[in-house]
Design a protein around this motif. Structure first.
Motif, PDB file in Angstrom:
ATOM      1  N   GLY A 108     -41.792  63.456  -4.984  1.00  0.00           N
ATOM      2  CA  GLY A 108     -40.910  62.617  -4.168  1.00  0.00           C
ATOM      3  C   GLY A 108     -41.253  61.149  -4.308  1.00  0.00           C
ATOM      4  N   MET A 109     -42.539  60.833  -4.278  1.00  0.00           N
ATOM      5  CA  MET A 109     -42.962  59.439  -4.456  1.00  0.00           C
ATOM      6  C   MET A 109     -42.627  58.941  -5.866  1.00  0.00           C
ATOM      7  SD  MET A 109     -46.669  59.366  -2.548  1.00  0.00           S
ATOM      8  CE  MET A 109     -46.816  59.466  -0.747  1.00  0.00           C
ATOM      9  N   GLY A 110     -42.799  59.825  -6.854  1.00  0.00           N
ATOM     10  CA  GLY A 110     -42.530  59.436  -8.229  1.00  0.00           C
ATOM     11  C   GLY A 110     -41.057  59.147  -8.472  1.00  0.00           C
ATOM     12  N   ILE A 111     -40.191  59.991  -7.917  1.00  0.00           N
ATOM     13  CA  ILE A 111     -38.743  59.765  -8.063  1.00  0.00           C
ATOM     14  C   ILE A 111     -38.359  58.423  -7.467  1.00  0.00           C
ATOM     15  CG2 ILE A 111     -36.494  60.530  -7.206  1.00  0.00           C
ATOM     16  CD1 ILE A 111     -37.293  62.350  -9.364  1.00  0.00           C
ATOM     17  N   TYR A 112     -38.894  58.108  -6.289  1.00  0.00           N
ATOM     18  CA  TYR A 112     -38.578  56.833  -5.643  1.00  0.00           C
ATOM     19  C   TYR A 112     -39.100  55.655  -6.457  1.00  0.00           C
ATOM     20  CZ  TYR A 112     -38.655  52.979  -2.332  1.00  0.00           C
ATOM     21  OH  TYR A 112     -38.495  51.755  -1.737  1.00  0.00           O
TER      22      TYR A 112
END
Length: 400
Positions: A108-112
């Motif tokens: 989730g952090m990576g996608i953002y």
């Protein structure tokens, strides 16, 4: 039930440590959803370690299917409770969910991060239609097991239509409850069993209910997004019967269609990635929580994942602790057993409705349709594991 001690003796503590090590090994290696989880639980926990018998494992798994929440998680948590009481059960839960939750939070952090820096997410373009294929096959396999007569077929079709037309998160518990109530009326078809007086210990039920009401009131009063996020997931975790496949449409309705915390593309990317994770499919909540609080920075994303993970896993844990103590008596009531078929049929309809809603925007694009059909074919007619498919999809997205 095996006796347990509040203060474990040295030999018992060593046994607890070995059990938790086995839980960690399972958390790192059990790909493929509840059916595969059960097979691997049997191999390690029954055949290799003999923590319990095959019949006891199947009974714990059946109890997890009866209750709302993640079936595999409830099964292994109940085993921890059986061996060492509540303290060992909570440690079991933590170790079982931590690997998948950590990876999905990072995703989730990576996608953002990629979106924030305007980097292309094209490498995930095949994952999204693959996720729809996963959902269609999951719904088909569930339907094969739970649709056994005209009543359950009618319930599944009605649930599909209602959930498709009325895409509200508040419709889901209504559909599930209605399905259970309808088949409960056919309890005469169930075999009679000798009843025993129910001896109910209410502490964990009141704990579940207290958190449910308290989170709702606190969220409405403060309007703080982390509190509301915890309440949203706690409510979903309290009403989802049938595991991760049924959770998916509930989360899509709540966080994409209704509240717009995520885009459809972000949701599908996460749904595809969670298929490649070992452990519980409910770890998808960690990914959604991290993206829901993206405006609060990295720290906000971390806490978004924490409150979402706690919210989705705690209801099933409280309820399994509550019901496990008197399950032997409860399952002897015909109306309880009869309601299960309606709950399962309605859950199948919810999965079908979500698959249709997610597929609709892809229908005009033939490459996406081809990927959906290929994914379904591979899952149905080969033994290639889901995580291998996801890896192939990611590689194809980078190279093509």
């Amino acid at each position: 039930m095996l006796p347990y001690l509040t203060t474990a003796q040295p030999v018992r503590r060593i046994r607890y440590f070995i059990f938790l090590k086995d839980v960690l090994i399972l958390a790192l290696t059990t790909f493929g959803g509840p059916q595969v989880h059960l097979a691997m639980f049997y191999e390690r926990l029954v055949q290799k370690r003999r923590y319990l018998t095959e019949e006891e494992l199947l009974e714990l798994n059946a109890l997890g299917q009866v209750l709302p929440g993640p079936t595999s998680t409830q099964t292994i948590t109940a085993l921890g409770f059986k061996i060492g009481g509540p303290n060992l059960a909570y440690l079991t839960l933590l170790i079982w969910v931590l690997p998948a939750v950590s990876v999905m939070t990072a995703a989730g952090m990576g996608i953002y991060y990629l979106e924030k820096h305007q980097l292309s997410l094209q490498f995930t373009r095949f994952i999204q239609p693959m996720a729809v294929g996963f959902m269609v096959v999951a719904g088909y396999r569930i339907g094969q097991k739970v649709i056994k007569d005209k009543i359950t077929l009618a319930l599944a079709l009605t649930a599909t239509l209602v959930a498709y037309l009325f895409r509200s998160p508040f419709m889901t518990p209504f559909v599930i409850a209605a399905g259970g109530l309808i088949t409960a009326l056919t309890y005469q078809k169930q075999k009679r069993m000798e009843k025993q007086p129910l001896r109910v210990q209410w502490a964990n039920f009141f704990l579940w209910l207290g958190v449910f009401i308290g989170a709702a009131l606190l969220g409405a009063y403060t309007q703080l997004l982390p509190v509301r996020l915890f309440e949203n997931f706690y409510r979903n975790g309290s009403f989802v019967f049938g595991g991760g496949q049924v959770l998916t449409p509930m989360l899509y309705n709540e966080f994409v269609a209704f509240k717009h915390y995520l885009t459809r593309e972000e949701f599908l990317s996460g749904l595809g990635l969670v298929q490649a994770m070992p452990g519980p499919v409910f770890s998808f909540a960690s990914y959604i929580g991290a993206l829901s609080l993206r405006d609060m920075g990295m720290q906000g994303q971390f806490w978004g994942s924490v409150v979402s993970t706690a919210g989705i896993f705690l209801p099933g844990t409280f309820l399994i602790f509550f019901v496990y103590r008197f399950w032997e008596q409860l399952k002897r009531y015909r109306v309880v057993r009869a309601s299960l078929s309606g709950i399962n049929a309605a859950s199948t309809g919810l999965t079908a409705a979500a698959a249709i809603a997610l597929f609709e925007p892809m229908a005009p694009h033939w490459p996406s349709v081809v990927v959906v059909l290929l994914t379904m074919g591979v899952l149905l007619y080969t033994k290639i594991p889901p995580y291998a498919l996801i890896l192939v999809g990611l590689v194809a997205g980078v190279l093509l």
